[in-house]
Motif scaffolding. Structure first.
Motif, PDB file in Angstrom:
ATOM      1  N   SER A  76      -6.608  17.176   6.157  1.00  0.00           N
ATOM      2  CA  SER A  76      -7.370  17.499   4.950  1.00  0.00           C
ATOM      3  C   SER A  76      -8.211  16.278   4.582  1.00  0.00           C
ATOM      4  CB  SER A  76      -6.423  17.828   3.788  1.00  0.00           C
ATOM      5  OG  SER A  76      -5.769  16.644   3.346  1.00  0.00           O
ATOM      6  N   PRO A  77      -9.247  16.482   3.781  1.00  0.00           N
ATOM      7  CA  PRO A  77     -10.013  15.302   3.322  1.00  0.00           C
ATOM      8  C   PRO A  77      -9.104  14.300   2.601  1.00  0.00           C
ATOM      9  CG  PRO A  77     -11.255  17.305   2.908  1.00  0.00           C
ATOM     10  CD  PRO A  77      -9.891  17.751   3.375  1.00  0.00           C
ATOM     11  N   TYR A  78      -8.093  14.802   1.874  1.00  0.00           N
ATOM     12  CA  TYR A  78      -7.144  13.878   1.230  1.00  0.00           C
ATOM     13  C   TYR A  78      -6.425  13.032   2.278  1.00  0.00           C
ATOM     14  CZ  TYR A  78      -2.670  12.266  -0.670  1.00  0.00           C
ATOM     15  OH  TYR A  78      -1.579  11.500  -0.989  1.00  0.00           O
ATOM     16  N   SER A  79      -5.777  13.696   3.246  1.00  0.00           N
ATOM     17  CA  SER A  79      -4.971  12.918   4.201  1.00  0.00           C
ATOM     18  C   SER A  79      -5.854  12.050   5.084  1.00  0.00           C
ATOM     19  CB  SER A  79      -4.051  13.833   5.013  1.00  0.00           C
ATOM     20  OG  SER A  79      -4.763  14.861   5.647  1.00  0.00           O
ATOM     21  N   ALA A  80      -7.076  12.535   5.385  1.00  0.00           N
ATOM     22  CA  ALA A  80      -7.986  11.718   6.203  1.00  0.00           C
ATOM     23  C   ALA A  80      -8.385  10.448   5.449  1.00  0.00           C
ATOM     24  CB  ALA A  80      -9.220  12.528   6.576  1.00  0.00           C
ATOM     25  N   ASN A 110       5.390  27.448   4.173  1.00  0.00           N
ATOM     26  CA  ASN A 110       5.051  26.065   4.514  1.00  0.00           C
ATOM     27  C   ASN A 110       6.163  25.153   4.018  1.00  0.00           C
ATOM     28  OD1 ASN A 110       2.593  27.758   3.972  1.00  0.00           O
ATOM     29  ND2 ASN A 110       1.685  26.048   5.080  1.00  0.00           N
ATOM     30  N   VAL A 111       6.496  24.186   4.852  1.00  0.00           N
ATOM     31  CA  VAL A 111       7.649  23.323   4.554  1.00  0.00           C
ATOM     32  C   VAL A 111       7.195  21.925   4.156  1.00  0.00           C
ATOM     33  CG1 VAL A 111       9.677  22.220   5.611  1.00  0.00           C
ATOM     34  CG2 VAL A 111       9.159  24.620   6.109  1.00  0.00           C
ATOM     35  N   ARG A 112       7.822  21.406   3.109  1.00  0.00           N
ATOM     36  CA  ARG A 112       7.592  20.025   2.670  1.00  0.00           C
ATOM     37  C   ARG A 112       8.956  19.350   2.545  1.00  0.00           C
ATOM     38  NH1 ARG A 112       3.369  21.459   4.045  1.00  0.00           N
ATOM     39  NH2 ARG A 112       1.372  21.474   2.946  1.00  0.00           N
ATOM     40  N   ASP A 113       8.952  18.010   2.704  1.00  0.00           N
ATOM     41  CA  ASP A 113      10.159  17.238   2.380  1.00  0.00           C
ATOM     42  C   ASP A 113       9.979  16.736   0.953  1.00  0.00           C
ATOM     43  OD1 ASP A 113      12.577  15.596   2.912  1.00  0.00           O
ATOM     44  OD2 ASP A 113      11.156  13.982   2.556  1.00  0.00           O
ATOM     45  N   TRP A 114      10.980  16.940   0.120  1.00  0.00           N
ATOM     46  CA  TRP A 114      10.848  16.605  -1.302  1.00  0.00           C
ATOM     47  C   TRP A 114      11.732  15.423  -1.676  1.00  0.00           C
ATOM     48  CZ3 TRP A 114       7.031  18.679  -4.078  1.00  0.00           C
ATOM     49  CH2 TRP A 114       6.453  19.861  -3.599  1.00  0.00           C
ATOM     50  N   LEU A 115      11.157  14.479  -2.428  1.00  0.00           N
ATOM     51  CA  LEU A 115      11.893  13.277  -2.845  1.00  0.00           C
ATOM     52  C   LEU A 115      11.696  13.067  -4.345  1.00  0.00           C
ATOM     53  CD1 LEU A 115      13.473  10.716  -1.840  1.00  0.00           C
ATOM     54  CD2 LEU A 115      11.269   9.537  -1.862  1.00  0.00           C
ATOM     55  N   TYR A 116      12.795  12.811  -5.033  1.00  0.00           N
ATOM     56  CA  TYR A 116      12.713  12.542  -6.473  1.00  0.00           C
ATOM     57  C   TYR A 116      11.940  11.231  -6.688  1.00  0.00           C
ATOM     58  CZ  TYR A 116      14.072  12.186 -11.353  1.00  0.00           C
ATOM     59  OH  TYR A 116      14.049  12.106 -12.738  1.00  0.00           O
ATOM     60  N   HIS A 151       0.851  -1.195   0.000  1.00  0.00           N
ATOM     61  CA  HIS A 151       0.000   0.000   0.000  1.00  0.00           C
ATOM     62  C   HIS A 151       0.888   1.247   0.000  1.00  0.00           C
ATOM     63  CE1 HIS A 151      -3.320   2.627   0.921  1.00  0.00           C
ATOM     64  NE2 HIS A 151      -2.833   2.946   2.103  1.00  0.00           N
ATOM     65  N   VAL A 152       0.681   2.091  -1.008  1.00  0.00           N
ATOM     66  CA  VAL A 152       1.510   3.291  -1.148  1.00  0.00           C
ATOM     67  C   VAL A 152       0.781   4.471  -0.497  1.00  0.00           C
ATOM     68  CG1 VAL A 152       2.625   4.845  -2.791  1.00  0.00           C
ATOM     69  CG2 VAL A 152       2.463   2.388  -3.298  1.00  0.00           C
ATOM     70  N   SER A 153       1.369   5.025   0.544  1.00  0.00           N
ATOM     71  CA  SER A 153       0.687   6.125   1.231  1.00  0.00           C
ATOM     72  C   SER A 153       1.614   7.330   1.433  1.00  0.00           C
ATOM     73  CB  SER A 153       0.079   5.639   2.542  1.00  0.00           C
ATOM     74  OG  SER A 153      -0.823   6.613   3.024  1.00  0.00           O
ATOM     75  N   THR A 154       1.119   8.248   2.217  1.00  0.00           N
ATOM     76  CA  THR A 154       1.721   9.582   2.291  1.00  0.00           C
ATOM     77  C   THR A 154       2.099   9.961   3.728  1.00  0.00           C
ATOM     78  OG1 THR A 154       1.106  11.919   2.113  1.00  0.00           O
ATOM     79  CG2 THR A 154      -0.699  10.405   2.336  1.00  0.00           C
ATOM     80  N   ASP A 155       3.038  10.878   3.851  1.00  0.00           N
ATOM     81  CA  ASP A 155       3.390  11.396   5.184  1.00  0.00           C
ATOM     82  C   ASP A 155       2.305  12.325   5.729  1.00  0.00           C
ATOM     83  OD1 ASP A 155       3.788  13.606   3.509  1.00  0.00           O
ATOM     84  OD2 ASP A 155       5.807  14.052   4.213  1.00  0.00           O
ATOM     85  N   GLU A 156       1.358  12.736   4.855  1.00  0.00           N
ATOM     86  CA  GLU A 156       0.364  13.722   5.289  1.00  0.00           C
ATOM     87  C   GLU A 156      -0.584  13.165   6.348  1.00  0.00           C
ATOM     88  OE1 GLU A 156      -1.199  16.225   2.185  1.00  0.00           O
ATOM     89  OE2 GLU A 156       0.572  15.902   0.944  1.00  0.00           O
ATOM     90  N   VAL A 157      -0.623  11.818   6.471  1.00  0.00           N
ATOM     91  CA  VAL A 157      -1.494  11.204   7.490  1.00  0.00           C
ATOM     92  C   VAL A 157      -1.066  11.593   8.907  1.00  0.00           C
ATOM     93  CG1 VAL A 157      -2.109   9.217   6.053  1.00  0.00           C
ATOM     94  CG2 VAL A 157      -0.115   9.062   7.566  1.00  0.00           C
ATOM     95  N   TYR A 158       0.210  11.989   9.081  1.00  0.00           N
ATOM     96  CA  TYR A 158       0.711  12.310  10.415  1.00  0.00           C
ATOM     97  C   TYR A 158       0.370  13.736  10.848  1.00  0.00           C
ATOM     98  CZ  TYR A 158       3.734   8.171   9.671  1.00  0.00           C
ATOM     99  OH  TYR A 158       4.224   6.912   9.421  1.00  0.00           O
ATOM    100  N   GLY A 159      -0.197  14.526   9.947  1.00  0.00           N
ATOM    101  CA  GLY A 159      -0.590  15.883  10.310  1.00  0.00           C
ATOM    102  C   GLY A 159       0.515  16.888  10.101  1.00  0.00           C
ATOM    103  N   SER A 160       0.490  17.956  10.886  1.00  0.00           N
ATOM    104  CA  SER A 160       1.391  19.083  10.647  1.00  0.00           C
ATOM    105  C   SER A 160       2.363  19.256  11.811  1.00  0.00           C
ATOM    106  CB  SER A 160       0.542  20.351  10.494  1.00  0.00           C
ATOM    107  OG  SER A 160       1.350  21.446  10.182  1.00  0.00           O
ATOM    108  N   LEU A 161       3.638  19.558  11.481  1.00  0.00           N
ATOM    109  CA  LEU A 161       4.668  19.739  12.507  1.00  0.00           C
ATOM    110  C   LEU A 161       4.910  21.221  12.780  1.00  0.00           C
ATOM    111  CD1 LEU A 161       7.331  17.242  11.089  1.00  0.00           C
ATOM    112  CD2 LEU A 161       6.031  16.935  13.212  1.00  0.00           C
ATOM    113  N   GLY A 162       5.337  21.525  14.013  1.00  0.00           N
ATOM    114  CA  GLY A 162       5.842  22.857  14.323  1.00  0.00           C
ATOM    115  C   GLY A 162       7.293  22.951  13.872  1.00  0.00           C
ATOM    116  N   ARG A 194       1.439  23.203   8.043  1.00  0.00           N
ATOM    117  CA  ARG A 194       2.605  24.089   8.024  1.00  0.00           C
ATOM    118  C   ARG A 194       3.877  23.356   7.620  1.00  0.00           C
ATOM    119  NH1 ARG A 194       3.108  29.319   6.961  1.00  0.00           N
ATOM    120  NH2 ARG A 194       4.727  30.332   8.168  1.00  0.00           N
ATOM    121  N   ARG A 195       4.072  22.189   8.197  1.00  0.00           N
ATOM    122  CA  ARG A 195       5.369  21.526   7.934  1.00  0.00           C
ATOM    123  C   ARG A 195       5.222  20.010   7.959  1.00  0.00           C
ATOM    124  NH1 ARG A 195       9.683  20.462  12.252  1.00  0.00           N
ATOM    125  NH2 ARG A 195      11.264  19.374  11.028  1.00  0.00           N
ATOM    126  N   TYR A 196       5.846  19.356   6.966  1.00  0.00           N
ATOM    127  CA  TYR A 196       6.004  17.900   6.986  1.00  0.00           C
ATOM    128  C   TYR A 196       7.503  17.604   6.956  1.00  0.00           C
ATOM    129  CZ  TYR A 196       1.279  17.899   4.791  1.00  0.00           C
ATOM    130  OH  TYR A 196      -0.035  18.094   4.468  1.00  0.00           O
TER     131      TYR A 196
END
Ligand code: NAD
Ligand code: TYD
Length: 354
Positions: free
Chosen positions: A156-160, A220-226, A129-140, A295-297
Motif C-alpha cells: 500500500s502507499p502507507y507501507s511503501a 484478513n488476518v492481523r497480529d494484534w498487540l496492546y 525509528h518506530v515502524s510497522t510489520d506492513e513493510v514485509y507485505g502479505s503472507l499466505g 491478506r495476512r500479517y
C-alpha cells in the motif's frame, strides 16, 4: 531528556504517558497536530514540567535543528507518520511527504546534531525509528511469520512510504554510523486509538447503532498487540537494543477481522447491552473490500524475547476488555475527535462501499 515525534497520536501519546508514569526524565513532544493528533490525549500532563509540547512539522528542517539545539536530547523516538492505509489509498501524497521526506529531514537534522556531540553524549545518542510489520507485505495462510530478515514487499502507499523511511534509517547507520534502532510492530490497539482504525471504529459504530463495516469476507488476518506492550518494547529496545539492529514486535495474537469484531460485540453485549435487546453482532455488514488488501500479517517476535527479554504482558482477551472499558468510560474523548473532519472522512471512505 528524550525527544518524541508524533506524541499527540495514538501510540506516541501512550508512550509519553507511560514514560512519565515510570520515569522523571523529561520529554519534548513534537507534533504537527494533523487530524490524528489530539492534545486532549495529553491533558493528564497539563502543568507537568516534565512534558514540553511543541507544535512543529518534521519536514521543517530549521524547526528540527532549533529543537535539537535547544533541548539537546539523548535520544529521539520517531513516531510521527501518516498511519492509515485507507487514507493512503485516497491520498498518498501526504504519506510520501511525512513518512519519507519527513523522516529524511529528521535524520538529517539528527545527523548534524549527533556530529557535534562528543564523548559519552555521542556514544549514548540513539535515533529510534518506530515502524510497522506492513513493510514485509502479505503472507499466505501457511507461511511462516515475518522475521527481521524477511524481504520487504510493501503493497500500500502507507507501507511503501514506511518501507522507504526504514531504508533511509538503515542507510544512515551503514553510511554515517548513526546509532539508529528500528522496531517493526504489528497492529496496536488500546486507549486513545483514533476511530478510523478497525477496533475503535467498531466500538464507536456499535455504540452509535451504526453498521459495523467489515471489508470483503472478513477473513484478513492481523497480529494484534496492546499498545502498552508496544511502548514497553520500545523502552526496552531504546535501553538495551544493539545499534543498527531491527527488532520485530508482536503479540502472538493472530485473528481474522471477523473474530475481532465478534469478540468486540460479545464484550459490548456484556458491558453495555443494547437498549433494544439483541446482540451488537446484528449490526455487522459486509462491505466492498479495500483495494490491494493484504491478506495476512504475522510477526515472529522471538529475537526481541531472546536478546532483550521482552514479552507482551496482555493477552488479546485482557487487552481488548481494557480497551472496551476505556472507550465506554471516555465517550467524551471519542466525541471530541470524531467531530468535523472525521465525518468527511467517513463519507469519503465508506460512501462508495455500500
Ligand atoms: P497516529 O496516526 O495515531 O499518530 C501520528 C501522529 O503523528 C499524529 O499525532 C500526527 O499529528 C503526527 N504527525 C503526522 N504528520 C506529522 C508531521 N509531518 N510532523 C509532525 N507530526 C506529524 O499514528 P500511530 O498509530 O500512533 O502510529 C505511530 C507510529 O507507529 C507510526 O510511525 C506508525 O507507522 C507506527 N505503527 C503503528 C501501528 C498501529 O497499529 N497503529 C503499528 C505499527 C507501527
Ligand atoms: P486497520 O485498523 O485499518 O489497520 P491495517 O490496515 O493497518 O492493518 O484495519 C485492520 C483490518 O481491519 C484490515 O484488514 C482492514 C479491516 N477493516 C475493516 O474490515 N473495516 C474497517 O472499517 C476498517 C477501518 C478496517
Amino acid at each position: 531528556m528524550i525527544l518524541i515525534t508524533g506524541g499527540a497520536g495514538f501510540i506516541g501519546a501512550n508512550f509519553v504517558l507511560d514514560w512519565l508514569r515510570g520515569s522523571d526524565e523529561p520529554v519534548v513532544n513534537v507534533d504537527k497536530l494533523t487530524y490524528a493528533g489530539n492534545l486532549k490525549t495529553l491533558a493528564p500532563l497539563d502543568g507537568d514540567a516534565r512534558h514540553t509540547f511543541v507544535r512543529a512539522d518534521i519536514c521543517d528542517r530549521s524547526a528540527m535543528d532549533s529543537l535539537l539545539a535547544k533541548y539537546a536530547p539523548r535520544a529521539i523516538v520517531h513516531f510521527a507518520a501518516e498511519s492509515h492505509v485507507d487514507r493512503s489509498i485516497h491520498g498518498p501524497a501526504d504519506f510520501v511527504q511525512t513518512n519519507v521526506v519527513g523522516t529524511f529531514t529528521l535524520l538529517e537534522a539528527a545527523r548534524a546534531y549527533w556530529n557535534k556531540l562528543e564523548g559519552s553524549a555521542r556514544e549514548g545518542f540513539r535515533f529510534h525509528h518506530v515502524s510497522t510489520d506492513e513493510v514485509y507485505g502479505s503472507l499466505g495462510v501457511d507461511d511462516a511469520p515475518f522475521t527481521e530478515t524477511t524481504p520487504y514487499a510493501p503493497n500500500s502507499p502507507y507501507s511503501a512510504s514506511k518501507a522507504g523511511s526504514d531504508h533511509l534509517v538503515r542507510a544512515y547507520f551503514h553510511t554515517y554510523g548513526m546509532p539508529v534502532l528500528t522496531t517493526n510492530c504489528s497492529n496496536n490497539y488500546g486507549p486513545y486509538h483514533f476511530p478510523e482504525k478497525l477496533i475503535p471504529l467498531m466500538i464507536a459504530n456499535a455504540l452509535a447503532g451504526k453498521p459495523l463495516p467489515v471489508y470483503g469476507d472478513g477473513l484478513n488476518v492481523r497480529d494484534w498487540l496492546y499498545v502498552g506492550d508496544h511502548c514497553a518494547a520500545i523502552r526496552r529496545v531504546l535501553e538495551a537494543g544493539k545499534v543498527g539492529e531491527v527488532y520485530n514486535v508482536g503479540g502472538w495474537n493472530e485473528k481474522n477481522n471477523l473474530e475481532v469484531v465478534h469478540t468486540l460485540c460479545d464484550l459490548l453485549d456484556t458491558l453495555k447491552p443494547r437498549e433494544q435487546g439483541g446482540s451488537y453482532r446484528e449490526q455487522i455488514t459486509f462491505v466492498k473490500d479495500r483495494p490491494g488488501h493484504d491478506r495476512r500479517y504475522a510477526i515472529d517476535a522471538r529475537k526481541l524475547e531472546r536478546e532483550l527479554n521482552w514479552k507482551p504482558a496482555e493477552t488479546f482477551e485482557t487487552g481488548l476488555r481494557k480497551t472496551v472499558e476505556w472507550y465506554l468510560a471516555n465517550q467524551e474523548w471519542v466525541a471530541d475527535v470524531t467531530s468535523g473532519a472525521y465525518r468527511e472522512w467517513v463519507d469519503v471512505n465508506y460512501g462508495g462501499r455500500r
